[in-house]
Design a protein around this motif. Structure first.
Motif, mmCIF file in Angstrom:
data_model
loop_
_atom_site.group_PDB
_atom_site.id
_atom_site.type_symbol
_atom_site.label_atom_id
_atom_site.label_comp_id
_atom_site.label_asym_id
_atom_site.label_seq_id
_atom_site.Cartn_x
_atom_site.Cartn_y
_atom_site.Cartn_z
ATOM 1 N N ASN A 293 0.822 -1.207 0.000
ATOM 2 C CA ASN A 293 0.000 0.000 0.000
ATOM 3 C C ASN A 293 0.855 1.256 0.000
ATOM 4 O O ASN A 293 0.335 2.354 0.127
ATOM 5 C CB ASN A 293 -0.943 -0.012 1.209
ATOM 6 C CG ASN A 293 -2.016 -1.062 1.069
ATOM 7 O OD1 ASN A 293 -2.805 -1.033 0.147
ATOM 8 N ND2 ASN A 293 -2.025 -2.034 1.982
ATOM 9 N N THR B 162 4.584 3.132 -1.832
ATOM 10 C CA THR B 162 5.093 3.472 -3.162
ATOM 11 C C THR B 162 6.562 3.087 -3.225
ATOM 12 O O THR B 162 7.370 3.588 -2.430
ATOM 13 C CB THR B 162 4.943 4.982 -3.441
ATOM 14 O OG1 THR B 162 3.562 5.343 -3.350
ATOM 15 C CG2 THR B 162 5.460 5.312 -4.835
ATOM 16 N N ASN C 76 3.509 5.718 1.665
ATOM 17 C CA ASN C 76 2.741 6.567 0.758
ATOM 18 C C ASN C 76 1.749 7.354 1.604
ATOM 19 O O ASN C 76 0.761 6.804 2.083
ATOM 20 C CB ASN C 76 2.008 5.725 -0.280
ATOM 21 C CG ASN C 76 1.148 6.568 -1.207
ATOM 22 O OD1 ASN C 76 1.191 7.790 -1.172
ATOM 23 N ND2 ASN C 76 0.350 5.922 -2.039
ATOM 24 N N ASP D 100 -0.440 9.295 0.794
ATOM 25 C CA ASP D 100 -1.761 9.375 0.181
ATOM 26 C C ASP D 100 -2.549 8.073 0.330
ATOM 27 O O ASP D 100 -3.706 8.001 -0.081
ATOM 28 C CB ASP D 100 -1.636 9.710 -1.303
ATOM 29 C CG ASP D 100 -1.137 11.128 -1.535
ATOM 30 O OD1 ASP D 100 -1.656 12.040 -0.861
ATOM 31 O OD2 ASP D 100 -0.233 11.315 -2.361
ATOM 32 N N SER D 101 -1.950 7.057 0.911
ATOM 33 C CA SER D 101 -2.623 5.775 1.090
ATOM 34 C C SER D 101 -3.484 5.800 2.342
ATOM 35 O O SER D 101 -3.042 6.250 3.402
ATOM 36 C CB SER D 101 -1.595 4.645 1.201
ATOM 37 O OG SER D 101 -2.218 3.450 1.633
ATOM 38 N N ARG D 102 -4.699 5.293 2.250
ATOM 39 C CA ARG D 102 -5.566 5.222 3.423
ATOM 40 C C ARG D 102 -5.063 4.203 4.443
ATOM 41 O O ARG D 102 -5.544 4.166 5.582
ATOM 42 C CB ARG D 102 -7.005 4.886 3.011
ATOM 43 C CG ARG D 102 -7.183 3.538 2.341
ATOM 44 C CD ARG D 102 -8.598 3.377 1.819
ATOM 45 N NE ARG D 102 -8.763 2.176 1.012
ATOM 46 C CZ ARG D 102 -9.116 0.992 1.495
ATOM 47 N NH1 ARG D 102 -9.352 0.851 2.787
ATOM 48 N NH2 ARG D 102 -9.256 -0.045 0.698
ATOM 49 N N HIS E 204 -1.795 4.075 5.312
ATOM 50 C CA HIS E 204 -0.618 4.653 5.958
ATOM 51 C C HIS E 204 -1.002 5.958 6.658
ATOM 52 O O HIS E 204 -0.582 7.053 6.262
ATOM 53 C CB HIS E 204 0.488 4.885 4.926
ATOM 54 C CG HIS E 204 1.035 3.621 4.343
ATOM 55 N ND1 HIS E 204 2.114 3.586 3.487
ATOM 56 C CD2 HIS E 204 0.655 2.327 4.500
ATOM 57 C CE1 HIS E 204 2.361 2.324 3.139
ATOM 58 N NE2 HIS E 204 1.479 1.552 3.740
#
Length: 851
Positions: free
Chosen positions: A196, A198, A203, A205-207, A209
Motif C-alpha cells: 500500500n 510506493t 505513501n 496518500d494511502s488510506r 498509511h
C-alpha cells in the motif's frame, strides 16, 4: 499545545527540516546510539534490571522464551513452533515471528540468568537458533512475495515487520557475524511487502498509511535504517512520522487524511471511528518510544514534539480515563476483547511515565502527579510488569517513591468535554463519569472487523455508560457487559424490535465477499469499510456545547449508509433499517437529563428505548425500589425476580454489596418495564477469537416500549448517580423542568443552577424560556447573577455559517468576555448574540455578558 500545520510545513521545508531533524553525524556513533537505545527500551539495562521492581518483568521474559524454545523443539512439519502450521495462515506466521523476537529478547535482557544458571541471557546458541529460524521462514514462507500477502494486510506491512525489525536490532552483532547478508535480505523483503506504499516506502496518500498505522510503519523503518546505517531511510521515516503530529483540520485535509488528533481532543482512525482507547493509545505509545530511540542521537527532536504529546494526554486521554479505566466509547471493535479498561489504562500510563522523563519543568511534574493519581484512584492494582520497557518500570517506581510529587488529576473535579469531532461527550464529577457515543454522516455508528465486535449495531446510537466512583468497572462494563446485555438494549438506545444477524452468520466468513460486483467487495476494500466494517450514519445533526463544567449534546438518529445505498448494493447483501429518534442530553451536577422525541419507526415496527442497563455479579445484593405516579411506593423485589411494568415517578437501582446506586426520575414517560435477572453467555458471542468462557451477570434494565404501528412518542427522564430515595423524592418540587420536547426543539431549565439548556433541530426561529434561537443549534445560558449571564453556542450540524441567539427583555447587555467569533449588540426586543460558526466543525463558542 498542538503542532500547527504552519509549524509542521515549516519543519518539512527544505530549510526548516534541519531544525527538527539534524543532519546525521559523521561516523557510526549515531547508528550505535539508535541500536543501543532500542535494545535498552525493550530489554532494559544493567542498571534498570538490577532494581527489584523489574524482577517480575525479567522473569516473565525468560519464562516466555523458554516456553517458546520448548515449542520450537516440538514443532512438526510446516511448523517452526508446535501448533502454528505455516503456509496459509498469516496470523500464525505473525505469531511465529513474535516468538522468535521473544527468544531474542531473553538473550539480551540483563539481570536474567545465563546458560550456566539455566537461563538465556547471552546464550549465543539460542541467538543462532533465532537467526536460523529467520532464515528458514524467509526461504519457505516469507521471501517469495508472489506467495505471501494473504489474509490481513496489517500483518504483512506492520506486524511481521515489527517483530523482524526488533529481532534484528537485538541480534545485530551476532547476525552480522553469523549471517551477514540476512539484514539486507529481510529489509528488501519488508520493503516489498509495503504494497500500500510506493516503491517499497510509505505513501502518505494511502488510506492504509495513516495515524497509528503510519507511526508503526515509520518506527519500523527507523530501526531498519539504523541496522543498515542508512541516513536517508531514517530521515524519510522521521519526516513521514512527523505528519501524525499535525492537528487535523477537516477543511484543509493533508493527503485526504482524517485520521489523527483534532483540536477538541478527539482522535479518529479508520477515517471515521472514535478510537482514542485503542489505535490512539497505540499511536501515543509508538511516538513516545520513537523519541526514546532517538534520544541522545543527532536525530533527537523531542523538545519540538513533547508539548504536542502532553496536549494529547491532557485534552484527549485524561478525560477518557476514569479511576484507571479506559471508557468504552472510544475503543471501536476492541470493546469485545477480554482485556479490560484497566489494561488499556496501563498502556497509557507507561507512555505518560516515559513522557514525563522526556518533558521538563511544569509538564514533568503534572504528568508525574497524574500517574500517581491513576495509581491512587484505580480500582484495580496497576501491574507495571505489563509495561513494555524495564526502563519504564523503574521510572514508574521512582515517581511513586517521590514524596514531593502529589497525586493530582489532569482533569478538574467537575469537567464536561465535547469531543464533537468524533461525536462523543464525557461529563465528569467527583462521584461519577458519564460517557456518550453518537454517530452522524461524519462518524461511524460502530466498528466491526475480523470477527471482533459481532453485535455492534447500536453502540453509536446514543449509547451511554454511567461509571460510578469506587467501583471495579470490570463488574459493570467491559467485555462482559456486551456479552450479557442485549445488543438491542444497551443503555440509551432506541431500537426496532427485530433480530439482526452477525456478519459471519450472514456470509459464512468475517466479511462480505463479492469482488466481481462494481463496488468490488474484498476483505479490505473501501466498500467493505463503508458498508460492513464501520458504516457512518446519514444525518448531519450530532453535536453539543459546553459552558464551564456543564454540557449539552444532541443527535438525530439515522439509518446507516448501507440502507441509504441499498439500491447500489448486491442482491444478497443484507441491510437493516433503523428506528427514528431525536435526542438531547443535558449534563448538570447531580443529574443527566435525557429527552427523546419522534420515537418510532417508519416501517411501523415495535420500538424499545432503554433508559439504562447495568450489570452486577450474581452474588451481589441488588434491589429496585420506586414510587408510582400516584405517590404510592413500588417495590418489585430483588435479584432474579423477573420483570414488571409500572407507571412510575421515580425508580432506584441499588447494589448494596458494592455501595452503588442510580436513580431514574421519570419527567415525562409512559409506563416502563423494569427487568432484573441472571444472564449467562459465552464471550464468543461478541468475538470469535475469545476463549469459550461463560460469564454470568445479574442484568438490570429499564425500557419504554412502543407497540407496532403506534404514533411517534416522546420520553423525558433524568439519571441521578448515587441517588438516595430522599433525593429522588425531592424532584417533585420542580427543580428540573422540561420546557419543550419535540423533533424541532428540546429544552430544560435547572432552577438550582440557573441554567437554560436548548437544542434546536430545524431551521428557523425557536422561542423558549426567554430565548429566541436560530436553529439548528445547541445553547446553554446561565444566569450567574441578576445583571450577569454566561452562554455557549455551537452548530451541531457543522454546516452553518452563523448561529443567532436573542436574549429577550435583556436590552443593555454587553460582552465582558467573548470568543472572537461572538458579536453582541442591542436590538428591539433584547440583546442579540451572533456567533460565526463557519468551518468551526461543531466547536462551541462562549461569552460572558453583563448589564
Amino acid at each position: 499545545m498542538e503542532m500547527t500545520r504552519r509549524g509542521l510545513l515549516s519543519a518539512l521545508s527544505a530549510a526548516g527540516l534541519l531544525a527538527v531533524l539534524p543532519a546525521w553525524p559523521a561516523g557510526a556513533a549515531d547508528r550505535s546510539r539508535l541500536l543501543a537505545n532500542t535494545v535498552a527500551l525493550f530489554a532494559g539495562t544493567a542498571a534498570s534490571n538490577s532494581r527489584p521492581e523489574t524482577a517480575a518483568k525479567r522473569a516473565a521474559i525468560t519464562r516466555t522464551a523458554q516456553a517458546n524454545i520448548a515449542e520450537l523443539d516440538a514443532a512438526g512439519p510446516d511448523e517452526l513452533f508446535a501448533g502454528l502450521p505455516l503456509g496459509t495462515s498469516d496470523s500464525n506466521l505473525n505469531t511465529t515471528y513474535r516468538k522468535l523476537y521473544e527468544m531474542a529478547l531473553a538473550t539480551r535482557t540483563p539481570g536474567t540468568p545465563g546458560p550456566a544458571e539455566g537461563g538465556l541471557f547471552g546464550d549465543v546458541s539460542v541467538q543462532r537458533r533465532v537467526i536460523d529460524g529467520l532464515v528458514l521462514l524467509h526461504e519457505r514462507y516469507y521471501g517469495d512475495q508472489s506467495k505471501g500477502y494473504y489474509g490481513n494486510w496489517f500483518f504483512w506491512e506492520i506486524g511481521i515487520s515489527q517483530h523482524i525489525s526488533r529481532t534484528l536490532v537485538l541480534l545485530a552483532d551476532e547476525t552480522a557475524a553469523y549471517r551477514p547478508a540476512l539484514i539486507r535480505t529481510y529489509v528488501a523483503s519488508m520493503d516489498a511487502y509495503l504494497r500500500n506504499g510506493t516503491d517499497g516506502d510509505v505513501n502518505l496518500d494511502s488510506r492504509f498509511h495513516t495515524g497509528a498505522n503510519l507511526a508503526d510503519i515509520t518506527t519500523n523503518r527507523i530501526l531498519q535504517g539504523a541496522l543498515l546505517d542508512d541516513e536517508a531511510r531514517v530521515r524519510k521515516a522521521l519526516t513521514d512520522q512527523l505528519t501524525v503530529f499535525v492537528t487535523i483540520d477537516p477543511y484543509d485535509l493533508k493527503h485526504g487524511v482524517t485520521d489523527g488528533h483534532y483540536a477538541d481532543g478527539s482522535f479518529i482512525q479508520h477515517s471515521s471511528v472514535a478510537y482514542t482507547g485503542s489505535y490512539g493509545k497505540g499511536l501515543l505509545t509508538r511516538v513516545v518510544q520513537t523519541l526514546k530511540i532517538l534520544d541522545g542521537s543527532g536525530f533527537a527532536h523531542g523538545e519540538n514534539l513533547v508539548p504536542t504529546i502532553v496536549g494529547w494526554v491532557r485534552d484527549g486521554f485524561a478525560p477518557l480515563l476514569f479511576e484507571g479505566w479506559m471508557m468504552e466509547i472510544v475503543k471501536g471493535r476492541a470493546v469485545s476483547r477480554p482485556d479490560s479498561g484497566y489494561v488499556d489504562a496501563a498502556v497509557v500510563v507507561e507512555a505518560v511515565v516515559d513522557l514525563s522523563v522526556l518533558a521538563g519543568g511544569a509538564d514533568t511534574r503534572a504528568l508525574q502527579s497524574y500517574v500517581k493519581h491513576i495509581r491512587a484512584t484505580s480500582r484495580a492494582a496497576l501491574d507495571p510488569s505489563v509495561f513494555v520497557s524495564p526502563l519504564s518500570i523503574v521510572a514508574y517506581a521512582d515517581i511513586l517513591a517521590d514524596a514531593s510529587v502529589p497525586a493530582a488529576d489532569l482533569n478538574a473535579a467537575s469537567r464536561s468535554i465535547a469531543f464533537n469531532a468524533m461525536d462523543r461527550a464525557v461529563h465528569r464529577r467527583a462521584g461519577y463519569a458519564f460517557a456518550l457515543a453518537r454517530s452522524s454522516e461524519r462518524i461511524s455508528k460502530y466498528e466491526y472487523m475480523n470477527g471482533e465486535n459481532l453485535m455492534p449495531w447500536y453502540q453509536g446510537e446514543g449509547a451511554y455508560y454511567l461509571y460510578l466512583s469506587g467501583q471495579d468497572q470490570t463488574q459493570a462494563y467491559g467485555v462482559d457487559y456486551f456479552t450479557t446485555v442485549s445488543p438491542y438494549g444497551l443503555a440509551g438506545v432506541t431500537a426496532p424490535v427485530e433480530r439482526r444477524r452477525t456478519v459471519p452468520d450472514l456470509y459464512g466468513k468475517p466479511f462480505y465477499d463479492n469482488p466481481d460486483h462494481p463496488l468490488h467487495f474484498t476483505s479490505s476494500s473501501e466498500s467493505q469499510n463503508k458498508y460492513v466494517y464501520f458504516p457512518r450514519g446519514t444525518a448531519a445533526h450530532s453535536g453539543g456545547v459546553v459552558l464551564g463544567a456543564y454540557g449539552a449534546a444532541a443527535m438525530v438518529q439515522s439509518d446507516d449508509a448501507a440502507w441509504r445505498d441499498r439500491a447500489l448494493l448486491p442482491g444478497d447483501f443484507v441491510v437493516y433499517r433503523n428506528a427514528t429518534a431525536t435526542k438531547s442530553w443535558f449534563m448538570f451536577d447531580d443529574e443527566i437529563v435525557v429527552l427523546a422525541a419522534g420515537l418510532g419507526d417508519r416501517a411501523q415496527r415495535a420500538v424499545t428505548t432503554t433508559l439504562d442497563a447495568r450489570t452486577a455479579l450474581p452474588g451481589d445484593a441488588v434491589t429496585v425500589t420506586g414510587e408510582l405516579a400516584d405517590g404510592r411506593p413500588w417495590n418489585p423485589g430483588t435479584s432474579g425476580s423477573g420483570s414488571g411494568t409500572a407507571d412510575l415517578r421515580w425508580l432506584r437501582y441499588a447494589n448494596t454489596t458494592r455501595a452503588a446506586a442510580v436513580g431514574y426520575v421519570l419527567l415525562d414517560a409512559p409506563p416502563v418495564t423494569v427487568s432484573l435477572g441472571e444472564v449467562s453467555r459465552s464471550r464468543r458471542v461478541v468475538r470469535t477469537a475469545n476463549p469459550d468462557t461463560t460469564v454470568t451477570r445479574t442484568v438490570f434494565g429499564v425500557t419504554a416500549a412502543q407497540p407496532a404501528g403506534a404514533r411517534l412518542s416522546r420520553l423525558a427522564y433524568a439519571l441521578v448517580p448515587h441517588a438516595s430515595e430522599r433525593q429522588l423524592r425531592s424532584y417533585r418540587h420542580g427543580r428540573l423542568r422540561v420546557l419543550a420536547n419535540s423533533t424541532r426543539l428540546q429544552a430544560v431549565t435547572h432552577a438550582g443552577l440557573g441554567l437554560r439548556a436548548v437544542n434546536t433541530f430545524t431551521p428557523g426561529r425557536h422561542e423558549v424560556a426567554g430565548l429566541r434561537v436560530d436553529g439548528p443549534a445547541s445553547v446553554l445560558v446561565r444566569d450567574d447573577r441578576r445583571d450577569r449571564l454566561s452562554l455557549a453556542v455551537s452548530d451541531p450540524t457543522t454546516h452553518r455559517d452563523t448561529v443567532t441567539l436573542l436574549l429577550r427583555g435583556r436590552h443593555h447587555l454587553t460582552a465582558v468576555e467573548a470568543d472572537d467569533a461572538v458579536r453582541v449588540r442591542p436590538v428591539p426586543g433584547g440583546t442579540q448574540v451572533e456567533v460565526r460558526t463557519h468551518h468551526a466543525y461543531g466547536r462551541g463558542f462562549t461569552a460572558v455578558l453583563s448589564g
